[in-house]
Motif scaffolding. Structure first.
Motif, PDB file in Angstrom:
ATOM      1  N   PHE A 144       0.804  -1.217   0.000  1.00 63.15           N
ATOM      2  CA  PHE A 144       0.000   0.000   0.000  1.00 63.15           C
ATOM      3  C   PHE A 144       0.845   1.279   0.000  1.00 63.15           C
ATOM      4  N   PRO A 145       1.499   1.587  -1.113  1.00 58.69           N
ATOM      5  CA  PRO A 145       2.285   2.833  -1.173  1.00 58.69           C
ATOM      6  C   PRO A 145       1.430   4.077  -0.980  1.00 58.69           C
ATOM      7  N   GLY A 146       0.141   3.988  -1.338  1.00 58.60           N
ATOM      8  CA  GLY A 146      -0.760   5.125  -1.149  1.00 58.60           C
ATOM      9  C   GLY A 146      -1.520   5.076   0.159  1.00 58.60           C
ATOM     10  N   ASN A 147      -1.228   4.056   1.005  1.00 61.40           N
ATOM     11  CA  ASN A 147      -1.801   3.927   2.348  1.00 61.40           C
ATOM     12  C   ASN A 147      -3.324   3.852   2.347  1.00 61.40           C
ATOM     13  N   ILE A 148      -3.966   4.447   3.346  1.00 63.27           N
ATOM     14  CA  ILE A 148      -5.404   4.290   3.527  1.00 63.27           C
ATOM     15  C   ILE A 148      -6.181   4.917   2.378  1.00 63.27           C
ATOM     16  N   ARG A 149      -5.675   6.017   1.840  1.00 58.40           N
ATOM     17  CA  ARG A 149      -6.343   6.642   0.696  1.00 58.40           C
ATOM     18  C   ARG A 149      -6.400   5.671  -0.487  1.00 58.40           C
ATOM     19  N   GLU A 150      -5.316   4.941  -0.692  1.00 59.23           N
ATOM     20  CA  GLU A 150      -5.283   3.967  -1.787  1.00 59.23           C
ATOM     21  C   GLU A 150      -6.270   2.825  -1.533  1.00 59.23           C
ATOM     22  N   LEU A 151      -6.322   2.343  -0.295  1.00 57.41           N
ATOM     23  CA  LEU A 151      -7.264   1.272   0.040  1.00 57.41           C
ATOM     24  C   LEU A 151      -8.700   1.738  -0.182  1.00 57.41           C
ATOM     25  N   LYS A 152      -9.000   2.948   0.208  1.00 53.13           N
ATOM     26  CA  LYS A 152     -10.350   3.487   0.027  1.00 53.13           C
ATOM     27  C   LYS A 152     -10.717   3.524  -1.450  1.00 53.13           C
ATOM     28  N   ASN A 153      -9.830   4.069  -2.282  1.00 48.62           N
ATOM     29  CA  ASN A 153     -10.112   4.143  -3.716  1.00 48.62           C
ATOM     30  C   ASN A 153     -10.253   2.746  -4.325  1.00 48.62           C
ATOM     31  N   LEU A 154      -9.446   1.811  -3.849  1.00 44.35           N
ATOM     32  CA  LEU A 154      -9.513   0.440  -4.352  1.00 44.35           C
ATOM     33  C   LEU A 154     -10.863  -0.196  -4.057  1.00 44.35           C
ATOM     34  N   ILE A 155     -11.319  -0.061  -2.805  1.00 44.03           N
ATOM     35  CA  ILE A 155     -12.596  -0.659  -2.414  1.00 44.03           C
ATOM     36  C   ILE A 155     -13.764   0.015  -3.141  1.00 44.03           C
ATOM     37  N   LEU A 156     -13.725   1.343  -3.264  1.00 43.17           N
ATOM     38  CA  LEU A 156     -14.797   2.051  -3.964  1.00 43.17           C
ATOM     39  C   LEU A 156     -14.841   1.646  -5.436  1.00 43.17           C
ATOM     40  N   ASP A 157     -13.654   1.512  -6.040  1.00 48.35           N
ATOM     41  CA  ASP A 157     -13.590   1.130  -7.446  1.00 48.35           C
ATOM     42  C   ASP A 157     -14.120  -0.292  -7.644  1.00 48.35           C
ATOM     43  N   CYS A 158     -13.650  -1.222  -6.818  1.00 45.95           N
ATOM     44  CA  CYS A 158     -14.101  -2.610  -6.925  1.00 45.95           C
ATOM     45  C   CYS A 158     -15.600  -2.740  -6.667  1.00 45.95           C
ATOM     46  N   SER A 159     -16.104  -1.972  -5.710  1.00 42.32           N
ATOM     47  CA  SER A 159     -17.538  -2.025  -5.392  1.00 42.32           C
ATOM     48  C   SER A 159     -18.373  -1.541  -6.569  1.00 42.32           C
ATOM     49  N   GLY A 160     -17.837  -0.584  -7.296  1.00 43.58           N
ATOM     50  CA  GLY A 160     -18.573  -0.060  -8.441  1.00 43.58           C
ATOM     51  C   GLY A 160     -18.583  -0.990  -9.629  1.00 43.58           C
ATOM     52  N   THR A 161     -17.576  -1.852  -9.725  1.00 41.83           N
ATOM     53  CA  THR A 161     -17.461  -2.741 -10.901  1.00 41.83           C
ATOM     54  C   THR A 161     -18.006  -4.142 -10.665  1.00 41.83           C
ATOM     55  N   CYS A 162     -18.326  -4.483  -9.411  1.00 47.67           N
ATOM     56  CA  CYS A 162     -18.871  -5.829  -9.164  1.00 47.67           C
ATOM     57  C   CYS A 162     -20.374  -5.811  -9.461  1.00 47.67           C
ATOM     58  N   VAL A 163     -20.711  -6.263 -10.639  1.00 51.02           N
ATOM     59  CA  VAL A 163     -22.092  -6.185 -11.135  1.00 51.02           C
ATOM     60  C   VAL A 163     -23.060  -6.971 -10.250  1.00 51.02           C
ATOM     61  N   ASP A 164     -22.615  -8.117  -9.753  1.00 51.03           N
ATOM     62  CA  ASP A 164     -23.494  -8.972  -8.957  1.00 51.03           C
ATOM     63  C   ASP A 164     -23.621  -8.534  -7.501  1.00 51.03           C
ATOM     64  N   GLY A 165     -22.926  -7.451  -7.136  1.00 45.24           N
ATOM     65  CA  GLY A 165     -22.993  -6.962  -5.760  1.00 45.24           C
ATOM     66  C   GLY A 165     -22.152  -7.740  -4.788  1.00 45.24           C
ATOM     67  N   LEU A 166     -21.363  -8.698  -5.281  1.00 49.18           N
ATOM     68  CA  LEU A 166     -20.501  -9.496  -4.414  1.00 49.18           C
ATOM     69  C   LEU A 166     -19.050  -9.069  -4.643  1.00 49.18           C
ATOM     70  N   LEU A 167     -18.455  -8.460  -3.643  1.00 50.81           N
ATOM     71  CA  LEU A 167     -17.072  -8.000  -3.739  1.00 50.81           C
ATOM     72  C   LEU A 167     -16.158  -9.101  -3.217  1.00 50.81           C
ATOM     73  N   SER A 168     -15.399  -9.722  -4.115  1.00 48.63           N
ATOM     74  CA  SER A 168     -14.531 -10.837  -3.734  1.00 48.63           C
ATOM     75  C   SER A 168     -13.083 -10.511  -4.060  1.00 48.63           C
ATOM     76  N   THR A 169     -12.200 -11.424  -3.700  1.00 46.58           N
ATOM     77  CA  THR A 169     -10.777 -11.235  -3.990  1.00 46.58           C
ATOM     78  C   THR A 169     -10.523 -11.188  -5.492  1.00 46.58           C
ATOM     79  N   THR A 170     -11.426 -11.802  -6.275  1.00 42.74           N
ATOM     80  CA  THR A 170     -11.255 -11.785  -7.730  1.00 42.74           C
ATOM     81  C   THR A 170     -11.295 -10.362  -8.265  1.00 42.74           C
ATOM     82  N   HIS A 171     -12.251  -9.548  -7.773  1.00 46.02           N
ATOM     83  CA  HIS A 171     -12.349  -8.161  -8.212  1.00 46.02           C
ATOM     84  C   HIS A 171     -11.104  -7.375  -7.792  1.00 46.02           C
ATOM     85  N   VAL A 172     -10.668  -7.590  -6.563  1.00 48.64           N
ATOM     86  CA  VAL A 172      -9.489  -6.887  -6.065  1.00 48.64           C
ATOM     87  C   VAL A 172      -8.256  -7.307  -6.844  1.00 48.64           C
TER      88      VAL A 172
END
Length: 466
Positions: A366-394
């Motif tokens: 995490f070179p971008g620290n918590i800000r990077e984690l936040k953006n990662l989770i928000l991005d993955c949540s937006g792209t998981c069409v089925d509403g299931l956020l798994s390690t595959t999306h990450v």
């Protein structure tokens, strides 16, 4: 400053009403407005018992009870209150005796007023230091915070972060500056807001990011200007220092401040006053300054880019926020928090297993620290069409953005870091391509992109402006 400074009043005791009024006015003109006066020395002890004071200044020679008679009683009953003894004459023997009895300082009425003011300020600082030390000793054995609600916006169960919260509560009531250090994205502004909330200050929390601002903009933004100060200044403007009256002024990326602006900030910290652009009339400041940086200010001092005297003024209290890679136990809680934020922002249900995701991400730095984690989770949540956020999306996003694979993943043959065609590109073209690629991999996070290619965030910002 104002009638609110210092937090606890100063008590002036002298049988000369004219001197009391004069000295109180002088203190007020220097920003020390919370002053109580008394002309009857026999009432001093009862007044001290009735409310909390940060210092007491007593005349040496008074009817009823003299200063020398009062000192031992004050020291016994109120040992944390600094005692200033004021005399009309420069009496060495009396001064020595007063200091021996426990007085903090001995000053002569005929001395320059600046000397008297300096003595009072020194006494206030000493009181605050004593209060901090006492508070820190008490909190050393405490496990719970007095006001956990002040830190509810900081998601953590890390022991080091909890110690930082305890320290913030211990220094809450002081007016001395606070310097917050830590990598980009660790949440320094959230910590600064916690410092403000804990302080009980009645004014606003006002923030300014120094990065990318030139001297004129910094001065105008901080100190404001008068009408006609420069071409286009058709009306006066209030600066952020004035807006933060009785509150907190947060200066982010203080390491980017130019030497010229550092000199102006030093005056604000030393004298608690500033000059709006176009004005020759100084204004008083009652704002507490909290600064933050991801840079190493010690290294900047060595190469002459940061003033040593400013550094020591800023670090009245020092808070270092650990990076996310040293707080891996916070991952499940942070992931759960950001998934909930994503649900609110996206307006849809997102199902996840924070423990499983945290275990997968525990190998990432995490070179971008918590800000990077936040953006990662928000991005993955937006792209998981089925509403299931798994390690595959990450995994898909990280692999594409950072060439990241956990240690458990199949090893890949390393690609050649750079390839060239028959015609070599120019350095300018290489720089543009490298920065653009870094920004793509960091999801347009300038700090993350800068860390990926080993440059400062300011270099990325300058490139984008150009």
């Amino acid at each position: 400053m104002s009638d609110n400074y210092p937090r606890h009043p100063i008590l002036l005791v002298d049988d000369e009403d004219s001197w009391l009024a004069s000295f109180k006015t002088t203190l007020r003109s220097k920003g020390i407005g919370n002053v109580v006066t008394e002309n009857d020395s026999s009432k001093l002890l009862s007044i001290l018992a009735s409310q909390r004071f940060c210092a007491v200044a007593i005349d040496l020679m008074m009817p009823k009870l003299s200063g020398e008679e009062l000192i031992p009683q004050i020291v016994t009953q109120h040992p944390n209150i600094p005692i200033l003894v004021i005399s009309g004459l420069n009496q060495v023997k009396s001064a020595v005796n007063c200091m021996r009895l426990g007085a903090f300082d001995f000053i002569v009425k005929t001395e320059e007023r600046d000397t008297l003011i300096a003595a009072v300020r020194h006494a206030i600082e000493m009181f605050e230091l004593r209060q901090e030390n006492s508070s820190l000793r008490e909190r050393f054995f405490k496990k719970e915070l007095d006001h956990p609600e002040y830190f509810e916006n900081i998601v953590t169960q890390n022991k080091e972060m909890h110690s930082i919260f305890q320290y913030i509560e211990a220094i809450a009531e002081t007016s001395r500056p606070v310097l917050i250090t830590g990598e980009s994205g660790v949440g320094k502004e959230l910590v600064a807001r916690a410092v403000h909330n804990s302080s009980g200050r009645t004014g606003e929390f006002v923030a300014l990011n120094i990065a990318g601002l030139d001297d004129n903009i910094v001065a105008d933004t901080l100190f404001g200007h008068t009408k006609g100060a420069y071409t286009g200044a058709t009306k006066p403007r209030m600066g952020l220092v004035e807006k933060a009256k009785n509150g907190t002024l947060f200066l982010d990326e203080i390491g980017d401040l130019s030497l010229a602006s550092q000199t102006k900030l030093l005056r604000l910290l030393q004298e608690h006053e500033y000059l709006p652009l176009g004005s020759d009339m100084a204004k008083r400041s009652s704002a507490r300054v909290v600064a933050a940086t991801h840079q190493n200010l010690n290294e900047l001092q060595k190469i002459g880019q940061f003033r040593r005297d400013l550094f020591y003024r800023l670090r009245g209290h020092l808070l270092h926020i650990p990076p996310l890679r040293d707080r891996k136990e916070d991952l499940p809680q942070l992931i759960s928090h950001f998934v909930h934020e994503a649900e609110i922002n996206l307006g849809k249900m997102v199902t996840s297993n924070p423990t499983e995701l945290a275990d997968y991400l525990s190998q990432y730095t995490f070179p971008g620290n918590i800000r990077e984690l936040k953006n990662l989770i928000l991005d993955c949540s937006g792209t998981c069409v089925d509403g299931l956020l798994s390690t595959t999306h990450v995994q898909r996003l990280l692999t594409h953005s950072y060439d990241y694979q956990p240690e458990s993943a199949k090893a890949q043959q390393p690609e050649a870091p750079v390839t060239f065609g028959s015609t070599l590109p120019s350095l300018k073209e290489i720089r543009a391509a490298l920065i653009n690629e870094a920004l793509i991999r960091a999801n347009n996070n300038q700090s993350g992109a800068a860390q990926l290619i080993g440059v400062t965030r300011q270099a990325i910002s300058k490139y984008l402006r150009e």
